[in-house]
Write a protein that holds these residues in place. Structure first.
Motif, mmCIF file in Angstrom:
data_model
loop_
_atom_site.group_PDB
_atom_site.id
_atom_site.type_symbol
_atom_site.label_atom_id
_atom_site.label_comp_id
_atom_site.label_asym_id
_atom_site.label_seq_id
_atom_site.Cartn_x
_atom_site.Cartn_y
_atom_site.Cartn_z
ATOM 1 N N MET A 59 0.840 -1.197 0.000
ATOM 2 C CA MET A 59 0.000 0.000 0.000
ATOM 3 C C MET A 59 0.873 1.244 0.000
ATOM 4 O O MET A 59 1.883 1.294 0.691
ATOM 5 N N GLU A 60 0.491 2.232 -0.731
ATOM 6 C CA GLU A 60 1.235 3.493 -0.690
ATOM 7 C C GLU A 60 1.050 4.118 0.683
ATOM 8 O O GLU A 60 -0.057 4.210 1.192
ATOM 9 N N THR A 61 2.162 4.509 1.283
ATOM 10 C CA THR A 61 2.051 5.028 2.646
ATOM 11 C C THR A 61 1.909 6.544 2.679
ATOM 12 O O THR A 61 1.866 7.138 3.743
ATOM 13 N N GLY A 62 1.858 7.149 1.538
ATOM 14 C CA GLY A 62 1.574 8.593 1.545
ATOM 15 C C GLY A 62 2.806 9.448 1.372
ATOM 16 O O GLY A 62 3.019 10.054 0.335
ATOM 17 N N ASP B 212 -4.334 1.958 13.407
ATOM 18 C CA ASP B 212 -4.674 2.093 12.000
ATOM 19 C C ASP B 212 -3.943 0.980 11.240
ATOM 20 O O ASP B 212 -2.738 0.801 11.412
ATOM 21 N N GLU B 213 -4.658 0.239 10.416
ATOM 22 C CA GLU B 213 -4.030 -0.872 9.672
ATOM 23 C C GLU B 213 -2.876 -0.404 8.800
ATOM 24 O O GLU B 213 -1.996 -1.183 8.456
ATOM 25 N N LYS B 214 -2.894 0.863 8.421
ATOM 26 C CA LYS B 214 -1.822 1.380 7.566
ATOM 27 C C LYS B 214 -0.509 1.559 8.338
ATOM 28 O O LYS B 214 0.534 1.791 7.744
ATOM 29 N N MET B 215 -0.594 1.486 9.678
ATOM 30 C CA MET B 215 0.602 1.715 10.494
ATOM 31 C C MET B 215 1.264 0.411 10.946
ATOM 32 O O MET B 215 2.289 0.443 11.605
ATOM 33 N N ALA B 219 1.960 -2.984 5.559
ATOM 34 C CA ALA B 219 1.513 -1.646 5.149
ATOM 35 C C ALA B 219 2.233 -0.547 5.921
ATOM 36 O O ALA B 219 2.504 0.525 5.380
ATOM 37 N N GLY B 220 2.568 -0.815 7.173
ATOM 38 C CA GLY B 220 3.225 0.198 7.990
ATOM 39 C C GLY B 220 4.743 0.169 7.888
ATOM 40 O O GLY B 220 5.419 0.920 8.585
ATOM 41 N N SER B 222 8.253 0.762 6.141
ATOM 42 C CA SER B 222 8.901 1.578 5.110
ATOM 43 C C SER B 222 9.898 0.766 4.310
ATOM 44 O O SER B 222 10.220 1.110 3.183
#
Lengths: 393, 261
Positions: A59-62, B212-215, B219-220, B222
Motif C-alpha cells: 500500500m502506498e504510505t503517503g 490504523d491498519e496502515k501503520m 503496510a506500515g 517503510s
C-alpha cells in the motif's frame, strides 16, 4: 498477510519448498501449501519458475520519496576523537554520492572534536559541525533531537551511521521519529540508479541468509554499518570541502539519561577493531591459562587478541575480545584462528579479513571453509613452534 | 513495580547448517524457541519483581503459535502475558513492529520499566527496543549489563560500549535492552509450569489496540525485502601438509611473502 499462491499456475514441483527460510511451504496433492508464519521475505517467489507465488502489493504510505538529495555520514566521536568507522563510511559514501551525482556530507556532533578537516580528506564535500559542551558525552536525547532537526531542515536522501553501541542505540530513535526505514548492520550498500534507491544488503539468521532491503517511499533512507565492513580509502589532504558550523541549543530538549561514569576495559595494547593482525582463540584452548600461549604469539606478531564466543562464555577471556555476530566485526590483514571451529556467527565477524590462518585438529571444522591457509593439527604443538620460529627468524 | 518484557519467538537456528549440494538451509528438527537474548530480559524482570514487588507482563507480536513462547515465559516467572496477533501485523519491519508493541505497552499502563533483549537471533537488528522507546517518548538505554539501583523513581545501570562500560542514570518509566552478561536465566519451576498451562493469554489485534491498519504489518513498513539469497562460499583454503616443521615453515613463508609478518 502472506505470500499469494496462484494454484492454477502451481505445478507442485516443490522448488519453493527448500527456498523458504522458515520451512513453511509443503506440497500436498501436487499443490503448494503455506503454513502460518509467513514473513513475506520473498525467497520462494524467486524460486518459482511458474510465477505461481507473488508478494501482495504494498500500500502506498503517503509520504512519497521527495526531492531529498545528498548522502550523509554520521561521524561519530568519543572524547573529541573521531572514530575510524566515520572514515570507512565516508569512503563508501563518496562512491554512493558519485553514483547518484550528489554531495557527501559528514555530520559531526561533539565538543572540541579534533581534526574535523580529516573528514573532508576522506571524501566529505561538507562537514556539518555542531559544537557544544552539552554534546561532549554523546548524550543520546540531544543527538536524537539534533539529528532529527537537521534531517528535517536539510533533507538528505541517505543517512548512514556506524553500527556501534552509540549508533545502534540512537539512530533507531531518529528513524522512529522520522517514520522512515532503517536497515541494521548492512554489509553491502549499492545504488539502483534508475530509481535512486539505496540497496541495503545485510546478513540475517546469524549470517546464514543475506537479504537486500530497500526503502522506496520514505526519505531519508537510513542504514547502519558495522565498523570494519567497508575499507577506509586513502585520505587526500588536498581535497577541498566546506565546514558548516551549526548551533545546538539544549533548551526545549528533555535530557533524561545521564552519563555518570565511563570506564575503559580494553586490556590489550592494540584495539581489536583497529588491529592489523589478530590472534584469536576458541574452545580448543581448553582453559583460560592457555590464552597465555596466544598472547605470546600475539606479542611476537604485534597482534591484538581475539576470541570466539565459546571462549567468552567459558569465562576464559573478557567479552571485549569477542569477534563475531554479537561481538566485534574485524577486518585485519591477518587473522589467525586457533582452536576455533568456525560457527557461522564467528565467521560473520571475521571472514572479510585479508588472510585467514586456521589451526584446528578437526579437518572438518567450518573455519577451514573461509581460511586462506589451514593447518590440521594440535595447536599446542603448532603455536609454540610458530612462536619459536618467528622469534628466531 | 510494573514491568513489561517484550519477547519474540524465533526458529532455534543456531544449529542451522547449509546443505552444500542444494545451498539451502537444513531445517530438520528445528523448533521455535524464545529468542535467547529475550530470556535474559524475562529473568531480569522476574528478579526485579522479586526484589521490588509488582508484576511482570510479557508481550509478543507474532502468529498464533507464538503463544507457546509466552507460556514458556510464564513458566519462567512472568505473571501475565498478552499475544499481539492479527493477520494485519504480518510482514512488519522494525518500525511497524515497534509501533505495534508501543501501542500494547500504552494499553498496559501504568508501567515503570520495559525490558527487551538486545537483539533477536533471526533478524539481528536490535532496532525494535529504541524505536519503541521513542514512540512511547520514554528514555532509553541499550546493552544494559547490570542494574545497579532502582530508587526514588530513578534507574541506575551499567551498559556495555566498545571500549568498556558506562554507568547511566535515567528517570522511570524507561525502556532498556539487556545483554547476556546481566544474569543467568533460571530454569522453569514446577509451579511455573503448572501456572503456564492454565494461564489465560488474551490476544490483541488491530481492534483491541485501536491502531490504523496502515501503520502496522507490511503496510506500515517503510522497508521492503527485495531479495533473499545464501552467501556464496566458493573459497578454497590451501591446506599446509608435511611434518610439523614443514607446515610451520610453509606458513611463515606464505605470510612473509604476503608481507603480513
Amino acid at each position: 498477510m502472506e505470500v499469494n499462491i496462484d494454484l492454477a499456475k502451481c505445478t507442485g514441483c516443490g522448488a519453493c519448498v527448500p527456498a523458504c527460510p522458515f520451512g513453511l511451504l509443503e506440497v500436498v496433492d501436487d499443490k503448494v501449501q503455506l503454513k502460518e508464519g509467513c514473513t513475506l521475505c520473498g525467497a520462494c517467489v524467486d524460486a518459482c519458475a511458474f510465477e505461481a507465488l507473488s508478494l501482495p502489493a504494498v500500500m502506498e504510505t503517503g509520504a512519497a520519496a521527495d526531492d531529498s538529495r545528498g548522502v550523509w555520514v554520521f561521524a561519530e566521536q568519543r572524547r573529541g576523537v573521531l572514530k575510524n568507522v566515520a572514515y570507512e563510511l565516508l569512503s563508501r559514501g563518496r562512491e554512493l554520492a558519485d553514483t547518484l551525482g550528489t554531495g557527501l556530507s559528514a555530520v559531526c556532533l561533539g565538543h572540541e572534536v579534533r581534526d574535523v578537516a580529516s573528514l573532508i580528506a576522506y571524501g566529505a564535500d561538507k562537514v556539518y559541525l555542531v559544537d557544544s559542551p552539552d554534546l561532549a558525552d554523546n548524550q543520546e536525547d540531544f543527538l536524537t533531537h539534533k539529528m532529527v532537526a537537521m534531517v528535517r531542515e536539510l533533507k538528505p536522501e541517505i543517512v548512514i551511521a556506524g553500527a556501534t553501541a552509540l549508533g545502534r542505540s540512537f539512530i533507531p530513535r531518529v528513524a522512529a521519529i522520522l517514520n522512515t526505514g532503517l536497515t541494521a548492520d548492512c554489509t553491502g550498500l549499492d545504488i539502483d540508479t534508475g530509481k535512486r534507491l539505496l540497496l541495503q544488503t545485510r546478513p540475517t539468521f546469524g549470517g546464514n541468509i543475506m537479504a537486500t532491503i530497500i526503502c522506496p517511499n520514505k526519505r531519508p533512507q537510513m542504514a547502519t554499518v558495522r565498523p570494519r565492513v567497508f575499507k577506509k580509502a586513502a585520505p587526500d589532504a588536498g581535497r577541498r570541502g566546506e565546514i558548516v558550523k551549526l548551533d545546538f541549543r539544549k533548551e526545549g530538549v528533555i535530557a533524561r539519561v545521564k552519563l555518570l561514569d565511563s570506564v575503559d576495559e580494553v586490556t590489550e595494547t592494540v584495539k581489536l577493531e583497529d588491529a592489523d593482525i589478530i590472534v584469536s582463540g576458541g574452545r580448543g584452548l581448553g582453559k583460560a591459562e592457555n590464552f597465555k600461549l596466544l598472547a605470546e604469539l600475539a606479542d611476537v606478531l604485534g597482534a591484538a587478541l581475539g576470541s570466539s564466543r565459546a571462549a567468552v562464555d567459558e569465562g576464559w577471556i573478557p567479552y571485549s575480545h569477542q569477534v563475531g555476530q554479537t561481538g566485534k566485526t574485524v577486518c585485519p590483514r591477518l587473522y589467525i584462528a586457533c582452536g576455533i571451529s568456525g560457527a557461522i556467527q564467528h565467521l560473520a565477524g571475521m571472514q572479510t579479513s585479508d588472510i585467514i590462518v586456521a589451526i584446528n585438529d578437526d579437518p572438518n571444522a567450518p573455519i577451514f571453509q573461509v581460511a586462506t591457509y589451514g593447518i590440521v593439527g594440535d595447536l599446542f604443538k603448532v603455536v609454540p613452534r610458530l612462536i619459536e620460529k618467528l622469534k628466531n627468524g | 513495580m510494573n514491568i513489561v518484557v517484550c519477547l519474540k519467538q524465533v526458529p532455534g537456528t543456531t544449529e542451522v547448517k547449509i546443505d552444500p549440494q542444494t545451498n539451502t538451509l537444513i531445517r530438520q528438527g528445528i523448533e521455535n524457541i524464545i529468542n535467547p537474548f529475550d530470556t535474559y530480559a524475562i529473568e531480569e524482570g522476574v528478579r526485579l519483581r522479586e526484589k521490588h514487588g509488582g508484576k511482570v507482563t510479557v508481550i509478543t507480536m507474532g502468529p498464533p503459535q507464538a503463544e507457546a513462547a509466552l507460556r514458556e515465559a510464564v513458566s519462567l516467572g512472568a505473571d501475565a502475558a498478552v499475544l499481539l496477533s492479527d493477520r494485519a501485523f504480518a510482514g512488519a519491519d522494525t518500525w511497524a513492529t515497534a509501533y505495534t508493541l508501543s501501542r500494547a505497552v500504552a494499553k498496559l499502563q501504568p508501567c515503570d520499566l520495559i525490558i527487551c533483549g538486545r537483539q533477536t537471533i533471526d533478524g539481528d537488528t536490535g532496532q525494535v527496543g529504541p524505536e519503541m522507546a521513542e514512540m512511547l517518548q520514554l528514555p532509553f538505554i541499550a546493552y544494559v549489563s547490570r542494574i545497579e539501583e532502582i530508587a526514588d523513581g530513578k534507574l541506575r545501570v551499567r551498559r556495555m560500549v566498545e571500549e568498556g562500560h558506562e554507568v547511566m542514570e535515567t528517570t522511570l518509566p524507561a525502556v532498556i535492552t539487556v545483554s547476556k552478561e546481566i544474569n543467568v536465566p533460571r530454569l522453569p519451576s514446577l509451579r511455573g509450569i503448572m501456572k503456564s498451562k492454565s494461564a489465560a493469554i488474551p490476544v490483541w489485534g488491530v481492534r483491541e489496540l485501536e491502531v490504523d491498519e496502515k501503520m502496522v504489518g507490511l503496510a506500515g513498513s517503510s522497508t521492503q525485502v527485495i531479495k533473499v539469497f545464501f552467501p556464496q562460499r566458493v573459497h578454497q583454503a590451501e591446506m599446509l601438509e608435511g611434518d610439523l616443521d614443514t607446515r610451520v615453515d610453509t606458513l611463515i613463508d606464505r605470510l612473509r611473502s604476503a608481507r603480513v609478518c
